[in-house]
Design an enzyme around this catalytic site. Structure first.
Site, mmCIF file in Angstrom:
data_model
loop_
_atom_site.group_PDB
_atom_site.id
_atom_site.type_symbol
_atom_site.label_atom_id
_atom_site.label_comp_id
_atom_site.label_asym_id
_atom_site.label_seq_id
_atom_site.Cartn_x
_atom_site.Cartn_y
_atom_site.Cartn_z
ATOM 1 C CD GLU A 218 -2.505 1.054 2.443
ATOM 2 O OE1 GLU A 218 -3.125 2.321 2.957
ATOM 3 O OE2 GLU A 218 -2.709 0.141 3.394
ATOM 4 C CG ASP A 219 1.392 2.991 3.235
ATOM 5 O OD1 ASP A 219 0.462 3.680 2.452
ATOM 6 O OD2 ASP A 219 1.069 2.521 4.291
#
Length: 741
Positions: free
Chosen positions: A76-77
Site C-alpha cells: 500500500e505505502d
C-alpha cells in the site's frame, strides 16, 4: 521500539520451530521498503509494523502471521508489489498482505462508500483466513495508541470507525481485552470530558476502596481453600468506557453501579466451576436475576463462564466470573487462543476456523455480500456486531441466539429467510403475540406463516438484526420490481395488440441495442417504471410497422358523456361502468381492454390522486417515472396538467372482486354550524352508514360556520353519495360535496 532480536526471541519462546530466517528476511525487507518514511509523530514509519508484530507476538501467533504484520503496509505505502512479495515470502503471506491492502483506485462517490468498500474487501479476505483479521486488529490498536499525533478531524474519524466497527468486531471474535482497549481509546478522543471525569472518579474510588477489595479477595480465597477448590482469584476494574456506557444505558450514577470491581475465579477443570459456584452461593446471599451460565450456553464468540453477583463482605455487591484456564484464555484472546490448546492430548491443534466465532463471521459475509451497495453492507455489518445476546428456542428445541432487543421478526429470519418472508404471526411460550414483541432469554417462539404473505416495508424499521433488515429490503425490492414488471407487461400487451401484433419477449430481445437495455425483462420493467414508453418499444421491435413520427395526440375534453367517450376514441382509452361488462366501451373502439385495477391490492404499483377515486367513477391512469400509475377520476381538473403528455395516459378499468371487497379513498368538503356537538353529528352519520374517517382538517373557522375536509374510506360511488345525502339532511350541515383538494 522493539528490536529485531527481541521480537524473534519472543516468538521462539512459544514456537521453537518458528522460521527464524523468514522473520529476519521480512524484517529487513520491510525496513528497507519503508526507508525514510515518517509517521505523523515523526518516528520512523517502520516502527509501526514492528509494533504491530510485537502485539501479535504477545498473542503467541505463528511466524507467518508475524511476517505478515511486518509486511502489511508494503504494497500500500511503498514500491513493493504483490508478485514481489509472493516471490520472496510465498503465496500464503502474499495473500495475507494483499487482504490487508486498502483499495485506492476506486471511482467511489463518497468517503463513506470508500470506507465501506475497503471493509467489504477486508471481510472477504478474513473469511478466507482469520489471520488477516488478527493483523488488522493489531494494526488498528497501535494506530489508536498513537492517535494523539493525528489532526483533530482525522482523529475523530478514526475513533468513530474504531468504535463502530473494529471494537465490536474484536468482541465478536472473543478478543475481550482488545475490544476493551479499543473502546477506551476511542472514548478518550470522542468524548474527552467524560473520559477525564470517569477516570478521575475511578482513581478516587480506587483509593477509597483499596481495603475493601483486599478484604473481598481474602474472603473468596479462604472460602475456596477451605472447600478444597483449587482456584486463582483476581480482581479487575471496569474500563472508563464500560462504566460510562452502562451509566448512560441505565441512567444511573457511578456510585449506583454494582460491578465497577469484579472478581474472576479461575479453576483447572469445568466441574470445578460448579464446585466454586456452590461455595460462593452457600457462603453469601445472591442477587436475584444476576446469574448467567455461559458454560452450558456459550456465546456465539465461544465465550464460556459463569456470572453471578453476591452480597459479600460489608454488604458490598460483588460480581463474580467463574471459568477454567482454557475458558479464560479464549475469553481474552478469542479466535487467537484456539491454536494454544490441543485436542485431548492427540497433539493436533484446534484451528480457529472451527470456532463458532469464525463460523459466525463467514456466515455474516455470506449474508451481507447480497447487499446492492457498499454503504448497505457497512450498515448491516454494524447491526450484526451487537454483542449482548438473548437465547430463544424453536418449538423443536433449536437454540437461536439474537442481539438483545431483537423481536419475533428477527427470530423468524434467523430460522430461515423464507420463514421471515412469509411470517404473519407469532406465539411466545404458547401465547399469540405481535411480531414486533421484544424477546427475552428462554422464550420459546413459534412463527406462523402464510404463503400469501410478503414482508411489509415497515418491517425494516422494526427489525434489529442485519440479516432480517437485508432480507426485508431485498424482498421489498423484488416485490416492487415484480409490480413494475407486471404493469409493464400489461401496458406492452395492450399497446402491441392495438397495433395488431402479439407481445413477446422474443420480439423485444431483437431490439435491445436500440433500447439501451440488457434484457427483455429490463425493458418490461422500464416501461412499468415509466422510463420507456410503449410506443418507443413497439417502434424498436417493429420499425417497419410505423413510418415517421407518431402523431401527437391531445386530450379532447367536454363536460359530457359524449366528450369523455370522444377522449376515449382519441386516446385509445376505454371506460367500463361497474357491472356493465363491455357495454361502456367507447363506440367503435375495438382495441384491447384497459388495465384492470382492484385498488391498492391489485399487485400493480397503483396510487390514487388527492381526492381519491372510487368504483363508479370513470377513471384514467397517469404513468409517472419510478412511481407507477396514479388513478384520477376522469373529471379531475388536475388532468389538464398532462394534456401535452399523451404517452403517460394509461387505459384503466375497475375490476372489483365481489368476494374480497375493499374500501377506496375519497374526500368530502363539509360546511357545518360552529356549535357544540356538530362534529359528533357528522361523525355519527358517516359511521352509521359504514364509512370510515381517516382524517379531518379544519380549513376555515368563523363565528358561525366551520369548513372542513374529511378523508374517507368508502366502498363505491353509491356509498359515498349515501354519506353525502345523510350529511345534507342534518340541520347542522350547510353543505356537503365531494372534493378534489
Amino acid at each position: 521500539m522493539t528490536r529485531q532480536y527481541e521480537l524473534v526471541e519472543r516468538i521462539l519462546s512459544y514456537q521453537p520451530s518458528a522460521n527464524e530466517a523468514l522473520l529476519n528476511r521480512a524484517y529487513v525487507y520491510a525496513m528497507k521498503a519503508h526507508g525514510n518514511q515518517r509517521r505523523a509523530s515523526g518516528a520512523p514509519y517502520f516502527s509501526h509494523p514492528l509494533e504491530v508484530a510485537a502485539i501479535l507476538a504477545d498473542m503467541r501467533l505463528d511466524d507467518a502471521t508475524i511476517a505478515t504484520a511486518l509486511l502489511h503496509d508494503t504494497i500500500e505505502d511503498t514500491e513493493a508489489t504483490r508478485s514481489e512479495i509472493d516471490a520472496l515470502f510465498g503465496a500464503e503471506i502474499g495473500t495475507l498482505v494483499d487482504g490487508l491492502t486498502k483499495i485506492k483506485k476506486l471511482d467511489l462517490v463518497t468517503k463513506k462508500a470508500e470506507q465501506a468498500e475497503n471493509f467489504r474487501k477486508l471481510l472477504l479476505a478474513i473469511s478466507s483466513d482469520i489471520r488477516v483479521l488478527l493483523v488488522k486488529l493489531a494494526d488498528r490498536l497501535h494506530n489508536m495508541r498513537t492517535l494523539e499525533h493525528m489532526k483533530p478531524a482525522k482523529r475523530k474519524t478514526i475513533a468513530e470507525e474504531t468504535m463502530d466497527i473494529y471494537a465490536p468486531l474484536a468482541g465478536r471474535m472473543g478478543m475481550q481485552w482488545l475490544r476493551e482497549e479499543l473502546e477506551d481509546l476511542s472514548f478518550r478522543w470522542l468524548n474527552p470530558e467524560a473520559y477525564a471525569t470517569v477516570s478521575e472518579r475511578l482513581r478516587v474510588l480506587r483509593q477509597d476502596n483499596q481495603g475493601l477489595i483486599d478484604e473481598i479477595h481474602g474472603a473468596l480465597t479462604s472460602k475456596l481453600k477451605a472447600a478444597r477448590v483449587k482456584a486463582i482469584v483476581a480482581g479487575r476494574e471496569k474500563k472508563p468506557y464500560a462504566i460510562w456506557s452502562k451509566m448512560e444505558r441505565k441512567q444511573i450514577s457511578l456510585e449506583q453501579l454494582s460491578d465497577i470491581y469484579a472478581f474472576r475465579i479461575v479453576v483447572p477443570k469445568m466441574p470445578d466451576c460448579y464446585r466454586a459456584l456452590a461455595v460462593v452461593h452457600t457462603s453469601w446471599h445472591t442477587v436475584p436475576g444476576r446469574f448467567k451460565d455461559y458454560i452450558s450456553n456459550p456465546k456465539q464468540n465461544d465465550y464460556q463462564s459463569i456470572h453471578t453477583t453476591i452480597v459479600g463482605p460489608k454488604h458490598q455487591r460483588v460480581e463474580l466470573q467463574i471459568r477454567t484456564e482454557e475458558m479464560h484464555s479464549i475469553a481474552e484472546y478469542g479466535v487467537a487462543a484456539h491454536a494454544l490448546y490441543k485436542e485431548g492430548g492427540s497433539g493436533k491443534r484446534v484451528p480457529a476456523q472451527d470456532s463458532s466465532a469464525y463460523r459466525w463471521l463467514t456466515h455474516l459475509v455470506g449474508i451481507l455480500l447480497e447487499g446492492d451497495n457498499p454503504e448497505e453492507f457497512l450498515e448491516h455489518t454494524k447491526l450484526e456486531l451487537f454483542h449482548d445476546q438473548v437465547f430463544c428456542f424453536t418449538p423443536k428445541g433449536r437454540l437461536i441466539a439474537l442481539p438483545r432487543g431483537a423481536n419475533c421478526i428477527d427470530f423468524a429470519y434467523a430460522v430461515h429467510t423464507q420463514v421471515g418472508n412469509t411470517a404473519v404471526g407469532a406465539k411466545i411460550n404458547g401465547r399469540p403475540m405481535p411480531l414486533a414483541t421484544t424477546l427475552r432469554n428462554g422464550d420459546e417462539v413459534e412463527i406462523v406463516c402464510s404463503d400469501a404473505q410478503s414482508p411489509p416495508v415497515a418491517w425494516e424499521r422494526l427489525a434489529v438484526t442485519g440479516k432480517a433488515r437485508s432480507a426485508i429490503r431485498r424482498a421489498s425490492r423484488d416485490a416492487v420490481r415484480l409490480q413494475y414488471d407486471k404493469l409493464g407487461r400489461e401496458i406492452l400487451d395492450r399497446a402491441f395488440r392495438r397495433h395488431g401484433q402479439a407481445f413477446s419477449e422474443e420480439a423485444i430481445a431483437k431490439a435491445l441495442p436500440r433500447l439501451s437495455q440488457k434484457t427483455a425483462e429490463d425493458v418490461v420493467t422500464a416501461v412499468g417504471r415509466g422510463e420507456l414508453t410503449s410506443t418507443d418499444v413497439f417502434r424498436a421491435a417493429f420499425p417497419e410497422e410505423i413510418a415517421g413520427p407518431m402523431p401527437k395526440r391531445r386530450r379532447q375534453v367536454k363536460r359530457s358523456d359524449e366528450g369523455w367517450f370522444g377522449l376515449g376514441k382519441v386516446m385509445g382509452l376505454k371506460f367500463r361502468w361497474p357491472g356493465s361488462g363491455n357495454k361502456g366501451r367507447a363506440e367503435g373502439h375495438e382495441g384491447p381492454e384497459g388495465i384492470p385495477i382492484r385498488g391498492l391490492k391489485s399487485g400493480l404499483p397503483v396510487h390514487f390522486a388527492d381526492g381519491g377515486a372510487i368504483p363508479g367513477d370513470r377513471i384514467v391512469g397517469i404513468l409517472s417515472p419510478g412511481h407507477g400509475i396514479t388513478i384520477y377520476p376522469i373529471h379531475a381538473a388536475a388532468l389538464k396538467a398532462f394534456d401535452d403528455e399523451p404517452e403517460r395516459w394509461i387505459d384503466v378499468t375497475w375490476d372489483i372482486d365481489e368476494d374480497n371487497p375493499q374500501r377506496f379513498p375519497a374526500k368530502i368538503a363539509v360546511t357545518a354550524m360552529n356549535e357544540p356537538g356538530s362534529l359528533a353529528q357528522i361523525a355519527t352519520v358517516i359511521g352509521e352508514v359504514d364509512g370510515n374517517i381517516q382524517n379531518i382538517k379544519m380549513t376555515n373557522q368563523v363565528a358561525d360556520y366551520t369548513e372542513m375536509l374529511i378523508d374517507l374510506d368508502v366502498w363505491d360511488l353509491q356509498h359515498l353519495n349515501e354519506i353525502l345525502t345523510g350529511l345534507r339532511a342534518r340541520d347542522v350541515v350547510s353543505s356537503a360535496t365531494r372534493s378534489e383538494d
